[in-house]
Structure formats: C-alpha cells, structure tokens
Design a protein around this motif. Structure first.
Motif, mmCIF file in Angstrom:
data_model
loop_
_atom_site.group_PDB
_atom_site.id
_atom_site.type_symbol
_atom_site.label_atom_id
_atom_site.label_comp_id
_atom_site.label_asym_id
_atom_site.label_seq_id
_atom_site.Cartn_x
_atom_site.Cartn_y
_atom_site.Cartn_z
ATOM 1 N N ARG A 28 0.832 -1.211 0.000
ATOM 2 C CA ARG A 28 0.000 0.000 0.000
ATOM 3 C C ARG A 28 0.870 1.267 0.000
ATOM 4 N NH1 ARG A 28 -5.252 0.814 1.501
ATOM 5 N NH2 ARG A 28 -5.369 -1.287 2.309
ATOM 6 N N THR A 29 1.982 1.229 0.722
ATOM 7 C CA THR A 29 2.887 2.384 0.760
ATOM 8 C C THR A 29 3.525 2.592 -0.607
ATOM 9 O OG1 THR A 29 3.371 1.620 2.993
ATOM 10 C CG2 THR A 29 4.661 3.473 2.190
ATOM 11 N N ILE A 30 3.881 1.507 -1.267
ATOM 12 C CA ILE A 30 4.450 1.632 -2.618
ATOM 13 C C ILE A 30 3.419 2.307 -3.522
ATOM 14 C CG2 ILE A 30 5.311 0.370 -4.646
ATOM 15 C CD1 ILE A 30 6.285 -1.828 -2.752
ATOM 16 N N LEU A 31 2.192 1.794 -3.480
ATOM 17 C CA LEU A 31 1.130 2.329 -4.340
ATOM 18 C C LEU A 31 0.915 3.830 -4.106
ATOM 19 C CD1 LEU A 31 -1.280 1.655 -6.318
ATOM 20 C CD2 LEU A 31 -2.691 1.456 -4.267
ATOM 21 N N ASN A 32 0.859 4.217 -2.824
ATOM 22 C CA ASN A 32 0.505 5.607 -2.503
ATOM 23 C C ASN A 32 1.668 6.593 -2.528
ATOM 24 O OD1 ASN A 32 -2.131 4.836 -2.141
ATOM 25 N ND2 ASN A 32 -1.923 4.547 0.065
ATOM 26 N N TYR A 33 2.881 6.128 -2.243
ATOM 27 C CA TYR A 33 3.953 7.106 -2.020
ATOM 28 C C TYR A 33 5.252 6.877 -2.784
ATOM 29 C CZ TYR A 33 0.836 8.047 1.890
ATOM 30 O OH TYR A 33 -0.254 8.329 2.642
ATOM 31 N N ALA A 34 5.461 5.696 -3.354
ATOM 32 C CA ALA A 34 6.746 5.449 -4.013
ATOM 33 C C ALA A 34 6.836 6.246 -5.307
ATOM 34 C CB ALA A 34 6.916 3.960 -4.285
ATOM 35 N N ILE A 35 8.025 6.775 -5.583
ATOM 36 C CA ILE A 35 8.196 7.560 -6.814
ATOM 37 C C ILE A 35 9.469 7.164 -7.570
ATOM 38 C CG2 ILE A 35 6.826 9.620 -6.256
ATOM 39 C CD1 ILE A 35 9.223 10.932 -5.101
ATOM 40 N N ASP A 36 9.362 7.380 -8.879
ATOM 41 C CA ASP A 36 10.512 7.139 -9.756
ATOM 42 C C ASP A 36 11.287 8.451 -9.827
ATOM 43 O OD1 ASP A 36 12.263 6.406 -11.765
ATOM 44 O OD2 ASP A 36 10.792 6.770 -13.358
ATOM 45 N N TYR A 37 12.109 8.684 -8.804
ATOM 46 C CA TYR A 37 12.740 10.001 -8.637
ATOM 47 C C TYR A 37 13.731 10.319 -9.751
ATOM 48 C CZ TYR A 37 15.009 13.862 -6.139
ATOM 49 O OH TYR A 37 15.507 15.081 -5.765
ATOM 50 N N ASN A 38 14.487 9.322 -10.194
ATOM 51 C CA ASN A 38 15.490 9.600 -11.230
ATOM 52 C C ASN A 38 14.919 9.434 -12.650
ATOM 53 O OD1 ASN A 38 15.240 6.864 -11.310
ATOM 54 N ND2 ASN A 38 17.391 6.420 -10.890
ATOM 55 N N LYS A 39 13.606 9.256 -12.719
ATOM 56 C CA LYS A 39 12.874 9.217 -13.989
ATOM 57 C C LYS A 39 13.486 8.289 -15.040
ATOM 58 C CE LYS A 39 10.301 13.454 -13.571
ATOM 59 N NZ LYS A 39 10.746 14.015 -12.314
ATOM 60 N N ASN A 40 13.749 7.064 -14.620
ATOM 61 C CA ASN A 40 14.220 6.078 -15.609
ATOM 62 C C ASN A 40 13.126 5.044 -15.881
ATOM 63 O OD1 ASN A 40 14.264 4.622 -13.267
ATOM 64 N ND2 ASN A 40 16.338 3.829 -13.513
ATOM 65 N N THR A 41 11.897 5.418 -15.574
ATOM 66 C CA THR A 41 10.641 4.650 -15.782
ATOM 67 C C THR A 41 10.412 3.455 -14.855
ATOM 68 O OG1 THR A 41 11.333 3.091 -17.510
ATOM 69 C CG2 THR A 41 10.656 5.283 -18.268
ATOM 70 N N THR A 42 11.350 3.151 -13.938
ATOM 71 C CA THR A 42 11.022 2.106 -12.945
ATOM 72 C C THR A 42 11.276 2.632 -11.540
ATOM 73 O OG1 THR A 42 13.165 1.175 -13.546
ATOM 74 C CG2 THR A 42 11.231 -0.224 -13.932
ATOM 75 N N ILE A 43 10.444 2.166 -10.635
ATOM 76 C CA ILE A 43 10.645 2.530 -9.229
ATOM 77 C C ILE A 43 11.577 1.496 -8.614
ATOM 78 C CG2 ILE A 43 9.505 2.820 -7.007
ATOM 79 C CD1 ILE A 43 6.998 3.701 -8.507
ATOM 80 N N GLU A 44 12.764 1.966 -8.204
ATOM 81 C CA GLU A 44 13.758 1.026 -7.658
ATOM 82 C C GLU A 44 13.945 1.286 -6.172
ATOM 83 O OE1 GLU A 44 16.602 1.782 -11.421
ATOM 84 O OE2 GLU A 44 15.328 3.275 -10.486
ATOM 85 N N LEU A 45 13.205 0.529 -5.359
ATOM 86 C CA LEU A 45 13.231 0.790 -3.912
ATOM 87 C C LEU A 45 14.428 0.162 -3.205
ATOM 88 C CD1 LEU A 45 9.416 0.642 -3.132
ATOM 89 C CD2 LEU A 45 10.870 2.655 -3.381
ATOM 90 N N LYS A 46 15.283 -0.482 -3.995
ATOM 91 C CA LYS A 46 16.519 -0.994 -3.398
ATOM 92 C C LYS A 46 17.704 -0.098 -3.774
ATOM 93 C CE LYS A 46 14.810 -5.720 -2.997
ATOM 94 N NZ LYS A 46 14.861 -7.108 -3.425
ATOM 95 N N LYS A 47 17.425 1.018 -4.468
ATOM 96 C CA LYS A 47 18.499 1.942 -4.832
ATOM 97 C C LYS A 47 18.303 3.285 -4.119
ATOM 98 C CE LYS A 47 19.800 -0.227 -9.065
ATOM 99 N NZ LYS A 47 19.699 -0.249 -10.524
ATOM 100 N N THR A 48 19.415 4.016 -3.919
ATOM 101 C CA THR A 48 19.377 5.221 -3.089
ATOM 102 C C THR A 48 18.387 6.277 -3.590
ATOM 103 O OG1 THR A 48 21.687 4.847 -2.581
ATOM 104 C CG2 THR A 48 20.806 7.003 -1.990
ATOM 105 N N GLU A 49 18.501 6.673 -4.849
ATOM 106 C CA GLU A 49 17.690 7.804 -5.324
ATOM 107 C C GLU A 49 16.196 7.567 -5.112
ATOM 108 O OE1 GLU A 49 19.420 7.833 -9.302
ATOM 109 O OE2 GLU A 49 19.881 9.962 -9.011
ATOM 110 N N ASP A 50 15.673 6.497 -5.702
ATOM 111 C CA ASP A 50 14.230 6.248 -5.610
ATOM 112 C C ASP A 50 13.794 5.923 -4.180
ATOM 113 O OD1 ASP A 50 14.137 6.700 -8.286
ATOM 114 O OD2 ASP A 50 13.460 4.700 -8.877
ATOM 115 N N SER A 51 14.609 5.162 -3.444
ATOM 116 C CA SER A 51 14.157 4.758 -2.107
ATOM 117 C C SER A 51 14.153 5.942 -1.143
ATOM 118 C CB SER A 51 14.991 3.604 -1.558
ATOM 119 O OG SER A 51 16.296 4.015 -1.237
ATOM 120 N N PHE A 52 15.188 6.771 -1.169
ATOM 121 C CA PHE A 52 15.215 7.947 -0.277
ATOM 122 C C PHE A 52 14.108 8.932 -0.639
ATOM 123 C CE2 PHE A 52 18.680 8.387 2.845
ATOM 124 C CZ PHE A 52 19.282 7.151 2.675
ATOM 125 N N ALA A 53 13.925 9.172 -1.942
ATOM 126 C CA ALA A 53 12.887 10.121 -2.349
ATOM 127 C C ALA A 53 11.502 9.584 -2.000
ATOM 128 C CB ALA A 53 12.994 10.393 -3.843
#
Ligand SMILES: [Ca+2]
Length: 339
Positions: free
Chosen positions: A195-220
C-alpha cells in the motif's frame, strides 16, 4: 531427555506418532491453504486485477509456516524498551549511516531540501529497517503475504496488501521477478508495504522504474511518504521524562494503536519531576507513553516514560510500535550530533 530411558522399539513408536501427527497437520493446513488461494484468486479478479496476472503470480504461492512463527515472536512484543533501543541505535550503526551519507551526500541533501525531511530521519529509518540495505529480506513476498492472509490473526489487513501487490504487478509498476523482501511482505531499503508503494513510491530519477533498493528512488519515496503524512521538519519526536506517581493512569499510553489524552506540554507540568529541565515548546501538543507498562512482566509502571509529539505519531504510521518509533527518533538524534 526422556527418550534415553525408553526401550528402542518404544522410542520408534513414539517418534512415529509425533511425525505422523505433525505431518497430518501440515497436510491439513496445506489443503486448507490451497482452497484459500482458490477463493482469494476469485476475490482478486473481482477487485480488478487481470486474471492472467492473478493466475501467474499466485501459481507459486506456498504456505510458509516460519512466517507464522515470526509473526508470533516479534521483538516488539518481548524486548523491554532500553534493550530494544540500545540494540538498534549503537555507534556502529551511526558509523555505517555516516559512511552511506558521505557516499550519497549530493542525492540525500537534494532530497532533504525538496521534501523538507531531515536527512538524519531518512538515515535513521533506513538504518533501523534494513541496516542500510544489508538486510533487505530474501523471502518470497507473495507467499509471505498469502500465508499471513490465510492466517486468522490479521487476515483482512494482509489480504488487502496482497491484492494491492497484484495490482502493482498488473499495472507494471513492479516486476514480479524482484518480489523478495521481509517475512511480513515489506520491500526495499525502507521496507515499504504494497500500500505504501502504491501511494507514495516515486521514480525520482525518472528512468521509468521505481527502484526501492536503490538510493535515489528509495530515499525520495521515503521522504515523499513522510512529507505527505505530515512530518514537520525541525520539531522533535519525543522527550524523556521522569514521571511523578500522582499521574492518573488514563494519561499513560502503552499501546501504539491509538495515542490518547493529548494535552499541551505545560498541562503535564504537575506530573513531571524534571519539567523545568525540559527544553521544549510548552505549547506543543503532547501525550505521555510508558511503553513497558502492561507489556513487559514486572516492569515499573512509571519508567521509562516519554512525552511524544505529532512527529512521533508519523513514525508510528510507518510501523505501529512504540519502541520502533523511539528507536528511529533516537538514532535520528544520534546522527544529528554527528552530521
Ligand atoms: Ca527510477
């Protein structure tokens, strides 16, 4: 122990009885689980997930007895507050977090500014959740969530999470091949539930995938989550206090479910022995928590005790455990002294 005194043939019968009874229960729960999966799949399709994805993702779901074991034996249930915090906020953890910060300073500073969330809080959450990405969990999340949905204790909650996960796969937000995480179905550096992924996760570095195991996307994503739920930058989480015994019981919160009886800090003056030493805004809204009361057998009712503020409740949103939120905010303060 008893077995050594028994004749051998009796031991064999004894072991056979134990084996057959445990096998029967495993088979029984497996067949019950399979029929649960069948019903769940119908429910998932009805709630809008495509049948192809439901069949595909659920085809490998199995019942994981160890998940039930973890669920019944969480440290939040049996470790006293001091032990729990001490274990999770030691110098080693601070050192590790500082090393990560040094390496990713540009990204983390940028995210702090953009989302108005202290870097120390982000580092603390990542440190407590996964020891800075070291323990991301290797459990097949679909099976974890299915096991906890099948189990009676929190079935409704986990069923909803599993359906959301299927939707994320269906909408190609998440690739089913990477669904490995914690026993409770949490994922990535910050252990996001579906549910948190659905509501709040973002593709911060705009490479079209949300990578929650990498710094940029996970911190953002973590910063975005805290910002959206109303974390207020530069306001404290808690203050440790010494309670007087004249405090009415109704002010002592020992459950994370619902923090009750909030008042302005100054209202509690008559119940706090070290009130004059507290360096906090007396008009801040606060509640009192005594996390060991009612939970740790034989614990003192009045110690440890803390005043907690609205930011503390935001961390409870993240994970509903009084000790978890205290540990996160303690580690945050430890970072504050170092950065
Ligand atoms: Ca990305």
């Amino acid at each position: 122990m008893l077995l050594t005194k028994m004749p051998k043939n009796i031991i064999c019968i004894y072991i056979l009885i134990i084996l057959s009874s445990s096998l029967t229960s495993v088979f029984a729960s497996n067949s019950e689980f399979n029929s649960w999966v069948k019903n769940f799949k119908i429910k998932a399709v009805k709630s809008g997930v495509s049948k192809i994805v439901v069949d595909d993702v659920m085809s490998d779901a199995i019942f994981l007895p160890k998940v039930i074991g973890y669920d019944r034996f969480q440290p939040e249930f049996y470790e006293d507050t001091y032990t729990y915090i001490k274990k999770r906020t030691n110098k080693n953890k601070v050192k590790k977090g500082l090393a990560l910060y040094k390496k990713e300073k540009l990204t983390i500073d940028k995210i702090e500014k953009e989302f108005l969330i202290e870097k120390e809080l982000l580092l603390a959450l990542m440190g407590i959740e996964t020891n800075f990405g070291k323990y991301l969990g290797k459990m097949d999340i679909v099976s974890s969530l299915a096991t906890l949905s099948f189990d009676k204790r929190r079935s409704e909650f986990f069923t909803k999470e599993l359906i959301i996960l299927l939707k994320l796969v269906d909408q190609q937000i998440i690739d089913k091949k990477i669904l490995f995480g914690s026993w409770a179905g949490a994922f990535g550096n910050f252990q996001f539930m579906p549910r948190t992924i659905l509501n709040y996760a973002i593709d911060y570095n705009k490479n079209t995938t949300i990578e929650l195991k990498k710094t940029e996307d996970s911190f953002a994503s973590a910063a975005n989550y805290l910002n959206k739920i109303g974390w207020k930058k530069n306001i404290p989480c808690f203050t440790k206090i010494k309670l007087s015994k004249n405090i009415p019981d109704k002010y002592l919160n020992s459950s994370a479910g619902n923090i009750k009886n909030k008042k302005k800090v100054k209202y509690f003056k008559k119940y706090i022995k070290n009130f004059n030493d507290l360096k906090i805004d007396h008009n801040l809204e606060a509640a009192i928590i005594t996390p060991d009361k009612d939970i740790i057998p034989g614990s003192n009712t009045y110690t440890p005790a803390y005043l907690v503020y609205s930011n503390y409740e935001k961390v409870l949103n993240w994970n509903r455990s009084l000790r978890f939120a205290l540990a996160v905010c303690t580690l945050k303060n430890n970072f504050k002294n170092e950065i």
